[in-house]
Design a protein around this motif. Structure first.
Motif, short mmCIF file in Angstrom:
data_model
loop_
_atom_site.label_atom_id
_atom_site.label_comp_id
_atom_site.label_asym_id
_atom_site.label_seq_id
_atom_site.Cartn_x
_atom_site.Cartn_y
_atom_site.Cartn_z
N ASP A 1 0.84 -1.20 0.00
CA ASP A 1 0.00 0.00 0.00
C ASP A 1 0.88 1.25 0.00
OD1 ASP A 1 -1.80 2.14 0.71
OD2 ASP A 1 -3.22 0.60 1.36
N GLY A 2 0.82 2.00 -1.09
CA GLY A 2 1.66 3.18 -1.22
C GLY A 2 1.37 4.25 -0.20
N VAL A 3 0.12 4.29 0.30
CA VAL A 3 -0.26 5.31 1.29
C VAL A 3 0.55 5.14 2.57
CG1 VAL A 3 -2.15 6.21 2.71
CG2 VAL A 3 -2.59 5.53 0.35
N ALA A 4 0.73 3.89 3.01
CA ALA A 4 1.49 3.63 4.23
C ALA A 4 2.95 4.04 4.06
CB ALA A 4 1.40 2.14 4.60
N TRP A 5 3.53 3.70 2.92
CA TRP A 5 4.93 4.07 2.67
C TRP A 5 5.08 5.59 2.53
CZ3 TRP A 5 8.55 0.69 3.67
CH2 TRP A 5 8.26 -0.68 3.59
N ARG A 6 4.08 6.23 1.98
CA ARG A 6 4.11 7.69 1.87
C ARG A 6 4.15 8.33 3.26
NH1 ARG A 6 1.08 12.47 0.27
NH2 ARG A 6 1.61 13.11 -1.84
N ALA A 7 3.33 7.77 4.18
CA ALA A 7 3.31 8.28 5.56
C ALA A 7 4.67 8.08 6.22
CB ALA A 7 2.23 7.58 6.36
N LEU A 8 5.29 6.92 5.95
CA LEU A 8 6.60 6.64 6.54
C LEU A 8 7.67 7.57 5.97
CD1 LEU A 8 8.25 4.92 8.45
CD2 LEU A 8 8.52 3.22 6.63
N LEU A 9 7.56 7.89 4.67
CA LEU A 9 8.50 8.82 4.06
C LEU A 9 8.37 10.21 4.69
CD1 LEU A 9 10.68 9.25 1.88
CD2 LEU A 9 8.84 9.87 0.30
N GLY A 10 7.12 10.61 4.94
CA GLY A 10 6.89 11.89 5.61
C GLY A 10 7.49 11.90 7.00
N ALA A 11 7.38 10.76 7.69
CA ALA A 11 7.95 10.65 9.03
C ALA A 11 9.48 10.74 8.98
CB ALA A 11 7.52 9.33 9.66
N CYS A 12 10.08 10.11 7.95
CA CYS A 12 11.53 10.20 7.77
C CYS A 12 11.96 11.65 7.54
CB CYS A 12 11.98 9.35 6.59
SG CYS A 12 11.71 7.58 6.81
N SER A 13 11.18 12.36 6.75
CA SER A 13 11.47 13.76 6.46
C SER A 13 11.41 14.60 7.73
CB SER A 13 10.49 14.30 5.42
OG SER A 13 10.68 15.68 5.21
N ALA A 14 10.37 14.36 8.54
CA ALA A 14 10.23 15.13 9.78
C ALA A 14 11.39 14.87 10.73
CB ALA A 14 8.90 14.79 10.46
N GLY A 15 11.88 13.61 10.72
CA GLY A 15 13.00 13.25 11.59
C GLY A 15 14.36 13.46 10.96
N LYS A 16 14.40 13.98 9.72
CA LYS A 16 15.66 14.24 9.00
C LYS A 16 16.52 12.99 8.89
CE LYS A 16 14.60 18.62 8.79
NZ LYS A 16 13.50 18.88 7.90
N ASP A 17 15.84 11.84 8.70
CA ASP A 17 16.55 10.57 8.61
C ASP A 17 16.73 10.22 7.13
OD1 ASP A 17 17.46 7.93 8.67
OD2 ASP A 17 16.31 7.47 10.48
N LEU A 18 17.84 10.66 6.54
CA LEU A 18 18.08 10.49 5.12
C LEU A 18 18.24 9.02 4.74
CD1 LEU A 18 18.59 11.70 2.33
CD2 LEU A 18 21.00 12.00 2.96
#
Length: 587
Positions: free
Chosen positions: A501-518
């Motif tokens: 499900d791309g929606v779940a991965w999209r949310a995780l990518l947003g979380a990575c961005s917020a945490g600056k985890d490249l």
């Protein structure tokens, strides 16, 4: 007049019922029950019911088979006397009337109409020889309650039993197949109906077949059934028009519409709805204008279409036109336009609609109250939302969810959790998936301990039996990522089978961005590439570009922007709304 009749019955019953008790033997009981049944048949008033209770409590047994008890159940059920019906049930069990199919069917009918299906099923299980009416009552009860799978399982049990199903059995099963979109089972039922010769000569069965095939997306089969029907009524025509319209066959739907002898409001509304869902508001309005007697539902369909299409400003303009045309506004008109106003966050408009609801006496309607709570919450006016919530005379789950969402949206985790705990104490309500979605949203945006967040998630699954949707998963991902648990959040996606499900991965990518985890972001972006979620979604490119820019990796930033230009992916232009003289202007 009614009080005069009631008094006459009271005097009549008092004199007759109590005089018969002075005699001894079965004759007294027979006379007493005869008096009660006669009064119920003639008046159906409370006095006769009370007299019947007296007889039951005294152990008097009606000797006219079960007619007295059946009539007593019917009148008690129609008047909403639940406790009396339960007393009759106890009497039936105590005196061995359970084997009386007609009486048990009456008990099932009462429990079904009182939304007490489990009790109806218990009566059914106790019946030694249920007939087709018994089976149909329970099957239709489950279908009408939205418990379609259980209804179909019962129908299949009926099919395997010695009882022969009739047209009512088939129509209930077809309705369940339509709602669940189980076309193969629906087709099997159709075959059985054809073998029994019910298809051509039975309009109701034919209508249900058209509806089933239409909702399952088999428009050719729906048309075939329609064409083979020997007789057709308005429902038949509406069913085929709706089947065509809902499956994107608007031209065919219009052809049937023009062939229809006497189109009614339902027909017009189906076409309006079809045009609205296809985004053709001009044609929808043309149909509305051609209607001989459009009602508020016809206007509301277009209004809903604007809101669902996120055309909130157009929705408010259409509502103004609706009001100036003299259309009678109902609670749904107000709740729909409140959703548009909430999206625009234009407080004066919301206040005007609130005043309109008060003037029309619709402010106490649950759907309007819930809409006002949502509107005030989204406009940042939490106190007004709270006032609306606590002054509502009756609150359904939608109202509770709207208020919890209001707290969540405005970052008040304490009040959201307090209100959720109060909801759990409500005897007739229980939290649903939306409730927990709002609660998890609070946890993902506020400093709520992770243990408590996980506790709510587990409560949803284990205590309330709610299957997590991807939205629940996304909230949990955001909550974990805020606490630096990126890889644990990735595990959640896998554990709950949202790996594709791309929606779940999209949310995780947003979380990575917020945490600056490249590092984690690169892994998530790579997964989204594999899933094909990248090509036309600017979000992935923008997140990765911003992260690379944050770490001053300009070469990668340039490469991403080149890829975006080559693929024609453009960043969506941001916009804002401002309010000027009660007019919302987009910038």
């Amino acid at each position: 007049m009614l009080s005069f009749v009631s008094n006459k019955v009271t005097v009549f019953l008092t004199s007759r019922v109590y005089s018969t008790r002075s005699h001894v033997g079965s004759t007294a009981s027979s006379n007493s029950w005869g008096t009660v049944v006669s009064s119920l048949a003639q008046f159906g008033v409370t006095d006769a019911l009370h007299a019947a209770v007296e007889l039951l409590n005294d152990g008097d047994k009606p000797d006219d088979d079960t007619s007295a008890l059946v009539h007593l159940l019917r009148v008690s059920g129609n008047n909403g006397y639940v406790s009396l019906c339960r007393q009759v049930h106890g009497y039936v069990v105590k005196h061995g009337y359970v084997s009386e199919t007609r009486l048990s069917n009456s008990l099932m009918r009462f429990y079904k109409t009182s939304d007490l299906l489990e009790y109806a099923h218990k009566v059914f299980d106790e019946m030694p020889d249920p007939d087709v009416i018994s089976w149909n009552s329970l099957v239709s009860g489950y279908v009408q309650a939205g418990r379609f799978q259980e209804g179909l399982c019962l129908f299949l049990d009926l099919h395997r039993s010695d009882v022969f199903p009739n047209e009512f059995s088939f129509t209930a099963a077809l309705a369940a197949c339509a709602r669940l979109k189980i076309s193969r089972l629906g087709a099997c039922i159709h075959s059985k109906i054809v073998k029994l010769g019910m298809e051509k000569g039975n309009i109701v069965v034919g209508n249900c077949l058209i509806d089933m095939y239409g909702k399952c997306g088999y428009i050719d089969d729906a048309v075939l059934v329609f064409q083979h029907m020997e007789e057709k009524d308005t429902v038949s025509w509406n069913a085929i028009v709706a089947s065509c319209s809902r499956n994107g066959k608007l031209e065919l739907g219009l052809w049937f519409f023009h062939q229809m002898p006497n189109p009614d409001t339902v027909t017009y509304n189906e076409l309006i709805d079809a045009f609205v869902k296809s985004g053709d508001f001009i044609s929808a309005f043309q149909i509305l204008s051609s209607m001989p007697n459009p009602n508020s539902s016809s206007w509301n369909t277009i209004l809903t279409g604007y809101v669902n299409s996120e055309l909130s400003r157009e929705a408010t303009q259409f509502f103004t036109k609706m009001h100036s045309s003299g259309v009678r506004l109902d609670e749904y008109s107000l709740s729909i336009v409140l959703a548009a106003i909430a999206a625009l966050a234009v407080v004066p408009w919301g206040s005007l609609i609130h005043s309109c609801a008060l003037k029309l006496g619709l402010d106490s309607r649950v759907v309007v109250g819930s809409g006002l709570i949502d509107m005030y919450s989204k406009c940042g006016m939490l106190k007004q939302a709270e006032l609306m919530f606590w002054t509502m005379p009756r609150k359904n789950l939608i109202a509770w969810n709207a208020m919890i969402y209001g707290y969540a949206r405005n970052g008040d985790s304490k009040e959201a959790i307090n209100l959720f705990n109060q909801l759990k104490q409500e005897r007739l309500l229980k939290p649903d998936g939306i409730t927990f979605l709002n609660l998890l949203a609070v946890c993902s945006h506020c400093e709520v301990p992770m243990e408590l967040t996980l506790g709510y998630f587990e409560m949803m699954v284990n205590e309330y039996g709610i299957k997590p949707r991807v939205e629940h998963c996304c909230s949990l991902i955001r909550a974990m990522a805020q606490r630096g648990e990126i890889w644990q959040a990735k595990k959640v996606i896998q554990d709950f089978s949202f790996g594709f499900d791309g929606v779940a991965w999209r949310a995780l990518l947003g979380a990575c961005s917020a945490g600056k985890d490249l590092k984690a972001a690169k892994a998530v972006a790579a997964k989204m590439v594999v899933l094909g979620e990248v090509d036309e979604d600017e979000y992935v490119y923008i997140v990765m570009s911003n992260l690379y820019a944050y770490y001053e990796r300009w070469r990668e930033v340039g490469q991403i922007r080149t890829i975006m230009r080559e693929k024609g992916v453009e960043k969506e232009v941001g916009s804002s709304w401002i309010q000027e003289q009660n007019v919302a202007i987009q910038l």
